[in-house]
Write an enzyme that holds these catalytic residues in place. Structure first.
Site, mmCIF file in Angstrom:
data_model
loop_
_atom_site.group_PDB
_atom_site.id
_atom_site.type_symbol
_atom_site.label_atom_id
_atom_site.label_comp_id
_atom_site.label_asym_id
_atom_site.label_seq_id
_atom_site.Cartn_x
_atom_site.Cartn_y
_atom_site.Cartn_z
ATOM 1 N N ARG A 53 -2.920 -25.634 9.351
ATOM 2 C CA ARG A 53 -3.798 -24.472 9.133
ATOM 3 C C ARG A 53 -3.847 -23.592 10.372
ATOM 4 N NH1 ARG A 53 -8.778 -25.074 9.876
ATOM 5 N NH2 ARG A 53 -8.977 -27.035 8.710
ATOM 6 N N TYR A 106 -5.827 1.707 -0.571
ATOM 7 C CA TYR A 106 -5.456 0.732 -1.598
ATOM 8 C C TYR A 106 -6.737 0.273 -2.289
ATOM 9 C CZ TYR A 106 -3.978 -3.762 -3.503
ATOM 10 O OH TYR A 106 -3.752 -4.835 -4.321
ATOM 11 N N ASP A 179 -3.299 0.416 8.146
ATOM 12 C CA ASP A 179 -2.527 -0.311 7.141
ATOM 13 C C ASP A 179 -1.162 0.360 7.082
ATOM 14 O OD1 ASP A 179 -1.289 -1.203 4.790
ATOM 15 O OD2 ASP A 179 -3.195 -1.472 3.733
ATOM 16 N N LYS A 204 5.209 -6.483 0.314
ATOM 17 C CA LYS A 204 5.918 -5.270 -0.113
ATOM 18 C C LYS A 204 7.253 -5.160 0.627
ATOM 19 C CE LYS A 204 2.065 -4.821 -2.397
ATOM 20 N NZ LYS A 204 0.927 -4.054 -1.898
HETATM 21 C C1 LIG Z 1 -0.460 -4.270 -1.838
HETATM 22 C C2 LIG Z 1 -1.213 -3.631 -0.730
HETATM 23 C C3 LIG Z 1 -2.218 -4.326 -0.059
HETATM 24 C C4 LIG Z 1 -2.654 -5.713 -0.456
HETATM 25 O O1 LIG Z 1 -1.710 -6.674 -0.118
HETATM 26 P P1 LIG Z 1 -1.538 -8.078 -0.949
HETATM 27 O O2 LIG Z 1 -0.359 -8.674 -0.284
HETATM 28 O O3 LIG Z 1 -1.307 -7.671 -2.377
HETATM 29 O O4 LIG Z 1 -2.784 -8.843 -0.786
HETATM 30 C C5 LIG Z 1 -2.839 -3.688 0.996
HETATM 31 N N1 LIG Z 1 -2.520 -2.432 1.351
HETATM 32 C C6 LIG Z 1 -1.563 -1.727 0.725
HETATM 33 C C7 LIG Z 1 -1.245 -0.338 1.164
HETATM 34 C C8 LIG Z 1 -0.882 -2.293 -0.341
HETATM 35 O O5 LIG Z 1 0.053 -1.579 -0.988
#
Ligand SMILES: *Cc1c(COP(=O)(O)O)cnc(C)c1O
Length: 397
Positions: A53, A106, A179, A204
């Site tokens: 962990r 998001y 982000d 992504k």
């Molecule tokens: C998909 C996404 C998230 C969330 O990420 P997960 O891996 O699905 O938890 C956060 N910010 C953006 C811009 C995203 O496209």
């Protein structure tokens, strides 16, 4: 390591970073180790692996590679999802604190911020992140704990003036977190512009193959790094080693994937502008796009997400998602496969996102193949639009 990452272009770093030391007969790739616990007697040393962990040898190469790509001195911190990484970053906001963030963040990030309001009395102020004057005015209006930035935003593709927002946040005594999922570290490196934190949905582009859910936080501030690391260990939203191993494998081709999908996205956007069944196209590559000038100045490339509003509204948009054959009608983005969805089908999506907006994530298929399929699906969407009744005809029927 043969070179310092600083000597190498980011596309090379994606290939070279996070490799084991070169030893005769040693593996080129870091091994995948599946173990929850490690042999240990006596008092463990500070960097000793003890329990999975807190850290694993499969995370380390990925965390080093992420840091090298984002230009960070400290290793990245991998999490079990983008949302786990985002929750860790938001843990830096104190109870009763104040967060300024994009109206078109998001949608799940927005949901998390609402929960913070309910649970911890955090004042969440939503702004149009591309309206720099409005963001700076909000930062000046009240003591602020954190400016949250997405750029380009999901799904509206607004582009923020990051250097101006970094300066504004710091002048106001606020942390600034970015982000960077849409831009990827190849598109922009917020830490090098002075941001305090970067978060990624590794799910992504970084992993890139629609087969894992992962996240990461990066920071070059020792105190913030220690707090985010402690949050990860205490809350336990950790990544499985296999997922991280897959993500590092995916990361090796990041530059090729991003280059190809961006080029295709720009070409599709250009063609969509003249399409008879399209009302509006959003892509920062388009000279008329609100984000064009800023993206050209601040980013390396325009990304591979396109916003399209078909003529004929939400029904036509839904019809497009049913008519595509090559494009996959699915949520998420940043994979090798081209996908699309109508965002407002989610009740939680921001109400200022148009009902008919399709978000396209362009993959690495052949440009003519994705164009032909999109073109036929848009033409097919016409049938879903009720034909305009000739004036006067059938009146009162
Ligand atoms: C998909 C996404 C998230 C969330 O990420 P997960 O891996 O699905 O938890 C956060 N910010 C953006 C811009 C995203 O496209």
């Amino acid at each position: 390591m043969p070179h310092e990452p600083a000597d190498l272009s980011p596309s090379t770093v994606a290939v070279t970073a996070g490799r084991p030391a070169r030893t005769q007969g040693g593996p080129l790739n870091p091994p995948l180790v599946l173990s929850s616990t490690y042999i240990s007697t006596g008092v463990p040393g500070p960097d000793e692996l003890l329990y999975a962990r807190a850290g694993t040898e499969t995370w380390q190469p990925f965390e080093e590679a992420l840091a090298a790509l984002e230009g960070a001195r400290l290793p990245g911190l991998v999490f079990g999802s983008g949302m786990a990484a985002i929750a860790a970053a938001f843990s830096l906001v104190p109870v009763g604190g104040r967060v300024v963030m994009p109206r078109h963040s998001y949608q799940v990030t927005l949901g998390y911020a609402q929960e913070l309001t309910a649970r911890s009395g955090v004042d969440v102020v939503l702004v149009d992140i591309d309206d720099t004057a409005a963001v700076l005015a909000e930062l000046a209006a009240a003591p602020t704990s954190m400016l949250w930035v997405e750029s380009p935003t999901n799904p509206m593709l607004e582009v923020a003036d990051l250097p101006a927002l970094v300066a504004g946040a710091h002048a106001a005594g606020a942390l600034i977190a970015v982000d960077n999922t849409f831009a990827t570290p190849l598109g922009q490196r917020p830490l090098s512009m002075g941001a305090d934190l970067v978060v990624h949905s590794v799910t992504k582009y970084l992993a890139g193959h629609s087969d894992v859910v992962l996240g990461a936080v990066l920071t070059d501030d020792d105190a913030l790094h220690a707090r985010v690391l402690a949050h990860r260990t205490l809350h336990g939203a950790i990544a499985g080693p296999f997922e991280v191993w897959l993500a590092l494998r995916g990361l090796r081709t990041l530059a090729l994937r991003v280059e190809r999908s961006q080029a295709t996205a720009a070409e599709l956007a250009r063609r969509l502008v003249g399409h008879p069944d399209v009302l509006e196209v959003r892509h920062p590559s388009l000279p008329g796009d609100p984000g064009h000038e800023r993206a050209a100045r601040l980013m390396n490339g325009f990304g591979s997400i396109i916003g399209v509003r078909p003529r004929g509204g939400a029904d036509a948009a839904d019809a497009v998602t049913r008519a595509v054959r090559l494009w996959a009608p699915a949520t998420s983005l940043g994979g090798v496969e081209s996908t699309l969805e109508r965002r407002r089908r989610f009740a939680t999506e921001s109400l200022t996102v148009p009902e008919d907006l399709l978000r396209l994530s362009v993959g690495i298929e052949d440009v003519e193949d994705v164009w032909r399929d999109l073109d036929q699906a848009l033409r097919a969407s016409r049938a879903a639009v009720p034909a305009e009744e000739p004036a006067g005809d059938l009146a009162g029927a």
